[in-house]
Design an enzyme around this catalytic site. Structure first.
Site, PDB file in Angstrom:
ATOM      1  N   HIS A  55     -14.429  44.746  47.871  1.00 11.84           N
ATOM      2  CA  HIS A  55     -15.454  44.737  46.821  1.00 11.84           C
ATOM      3  C   HIS A  55     -16.239  43.422  46.843  1.00 11.84           C
ATOM      4  O   HIS A  55     -16.316  42.711  45.823  1.00 11.84           O
ATOM      5  CB  HIS A  55     -14.796  44.941  45.444  1.00 11.84           C
ATOM      6  CG  HIS A  55     -15.759  45.449  44.408  1.00 11.84           C
ATOM      7  ND1 HIS A  55     -15.420  46.345  43.425  1.00 11.84           N
ATOM      8  CD2 HIS A  55     -17.079  45.192  44.218  1.00 11.84           C
ATOM      9  CE1 HIS A  55     -16.474  46.606  42.667  1.00 11.84           C
ATOM     10  NE2 HIS A  55     -17.490  45.912  43.131  1.00 11.84           N
ATOM     11  N   ARG A  88     -18.978  52.497  43.363  1.00 10.15           N
ATOM     12  CA  ARG A  88     -17.680  52.361  42.714  1.00 10.15           C
ATOM     13  C   ARG A  88     -16.702  53.294  43.404  1.00 10.15           C
ATOM     14  O   ARG A  88     -17.087  54.388  43.856  1.00 10.15           O
ATOM     15  CB  ARG A  88     -17.764  52.729  41.223  1.00 10.15           C
ATOM     16  CG  ARG A  88     -18.347  51.681  40.325  1.00 10.15           C
ATOM     17  CD  ARG A  88     -17.399  50.515  40.075  1.00 10.15           C
ATOM     18  NE  ARG A  88     -17.997  49.494  39.214  1.00 10.15           N
ATOM     19  CZ  ARG A  88     -18.802  48.523  39.638  1.00 10.15           C
ATOM     20  NH1 ARG A  88     -19.115  48.434  40.926  1.00 10.15           N
ATOM     21  NH2 ARG A  88     -19.280  47.637  38.797  1.00 10.15           N
ATOM     22  N   GLU A  96      -8.548  49.474  42.810  1.00 11.61           N
ATOM     23  CA  GLU A  96      -8.584  48.123  43.398  1.00 11.61           C
ATOM     24  C   GLU A  96      -7.583  47.225  42.686  1.00 11.61           C
ATOM     25  O   GLU A  96      -7.435  47.333  41.462  1.00 11.61           O
ATOM     26  CB  GLU A  96      -9.993  47.543  43.268  1.00 11.61           C
ATOM     27  CG  GLU A  96     -11.015  48.362  44.018  1.00 11.61           C
ATOM     28  CD  GLU A  96     -12.453  47.896  43.775  1.00 11.61           C
ATOM     29  OE1 GLU A  96     -12.645  46.886  43.077  1.00 11.61           O
ATOM     30  OE2 GLU A  96     -13.359  48.537  44.309  1.00 11.61           O
TER      31      GLU A  96
END
Lengths: 278, 278
Positions: free
Chosen positions: A243, A196, A225
């Protein structure tokens, strides 16, 4: 005789176990139809009044993507007993509220492990050998203009200190990779983050990369993000990806199996797989 | 007492064994200075008259990069006995002329093997998981605009048929990866080429990739370097790099050791390493 599967398939929808779907507006599981053979999926995006009509009785929430599950949302679901998550991380869920209410949580378990491991290796080799940089160089037509050996292609893998971040994001792991850790990696160090974004202090990372105090970084995840620090986009010793380490058909297949198992297990009082220790 | 090494280092330059350097105008070995401790390097780029003055007596030619060695050049060097190559391939050398004249050839042997293997794996993961494409997507600022999951990230590695081309380019292997081979790889197939461009029929490869009849390709070498087929630059299932799989400090270090060994071995009548079977 009909099998249990067929039996289930022919049940009227209202007799199937109720599962509330919690998802972002832009994405749904590719295997949603198959879930509907076994469960009555309640999706607020399909029928906006559904949530208020069924909120009192919903026992299971299926969370698509790391869509935030706040204490507020949980308060609207007084009968909730289980959150079936679809990501490896559970940092999008108000865990203390779940702990207090004894709501069980399952995550993606090992469904993504192989593909994330592949991707981490890909990011690592890319940073060390500058594959993406090389690709940009060729595509932009610079090879015939600048000639051979224009880039400082670096380092055999064994020469670098490598840190691959792939742990869960919790209060304890927030910014666990801070300035001190990054400085300890040093000028030959490479950071790969497939966990993360907030595991890493991104500002410190950017500073060290810009000033050449870290060899490079391969980042699939970011603190905010889809916003990526602009200074990172200018660097050739950084590989950035949106991601996407887990976005493969095989991951979705493994995830589907796990989710179907856990939903069925819950409604038949069987043990859950990949339950999170709260 | 002085060691043999020190003895050599203090010899006047004209007493050191003569080695003709054959190199492209834009590149030289980073370890040239260290070679000069042991050998008298004759570089036509340094003194243009050197080649004509010494052509008759030169016994050893050190070839930097795959710089072409034609029958014409060989005819100007009637005493030549050894070509010390610095690349894995020897397709830049007129082999039949060397065979006829019994000129020995050594190549880079295994000096590049580890790093080329790493790079091939990097290209492969990149093609299958679209790392470079992802990097382009993030850098171009498209992530916040297009949202999640915009790309079809593909396939676990085990699902693909993979062909890694890493053999020497000879008359027998020219276009060994032709239309038939590529078609046999099929729609799930991935080609990685870290050997020589002409191992592959590039026109057929481009056609199949454009038409989706091959899953993807990772190419470090091309038929007409530095020219790369334009249609390949448009594709997202292709990773392109400018013949840089071997450009690492470690490769140069291993190459230096091999070259010094072979030059010393020749001048002291010891066996050569990595001699090419002509």
């Amino acid at each position: 005789m009909r099998s249990q599967e067929e039996e289930e398939n022919t049940k009227p929808e209202e007799q199937l176990p109720l599962v509330l779907v919690h998802r972002p507006p832009t994405f749904d599981f590719p295997f949603r139809r198959r879930l509907q053979a076994h469960f009555r999926l309640l999706d607020p995006f399909d029928s906006p009044e559904a949530l208020s009509r069924h909120a009192q009785q919903v026992r299971v929430l299926l969370c698509v993507d790391p869509t935030p599950i706040s204490a507020d949302l949980l308060r609207r679901l007084p009968s909730l007993q289980l959150i079936v998550g679809s990501s490896a991380g559970v940092d999008h869920i108000d865990l203390s509220e779940c702990r207090r209410r004894r709501i069980a949580i399952t995550n993606a378990g090992a469904a993504f492990s192989d593909d994330v491991a592949d991707y981490a290796v890909g990011l690592l080799i890319d940073v060390l050998r500058r594959v993406s940089t090389a690709d940009r160089f060729v595509r932009s037509g610079l090879w015939p203009l600048k000639g051979d050996y224009p880039l400082g292609f670096k380092e055999r893998l064994a020469n670098s200190d490598i840190l691959i971040a792939c742990c869960a994001l919790t209060e304890e792991t927030h910014h666990i990779i801070n300035k001190d850790v990054l400085k300890a990696l040093g000028k030959g160090g490479v950071l790969v983050n497939v966990g993360r974004g907030a595991l890493v202090d991104e500002k410190e990372l950017s500073k060290l990369l810009v000033h050449g105090e870290l060899h490079g970084a391969g980042l699939d995840v970011f603190e905010n993000e889809p916003d990526v620090p602009k200074e990172l986009c200018e660097l050739d010793n950084v590989v950035l990806s949106p991601h996407c380490a887990v976005v493969t058909p095989e991951c979705f297949e493994a995830l589907e199996q796990l989710i179907v198992h856990n939903l069925k297990a819950f409604f038949s009082n069987q043990p859950l797989r990949s339950a999170i220790n709260l």
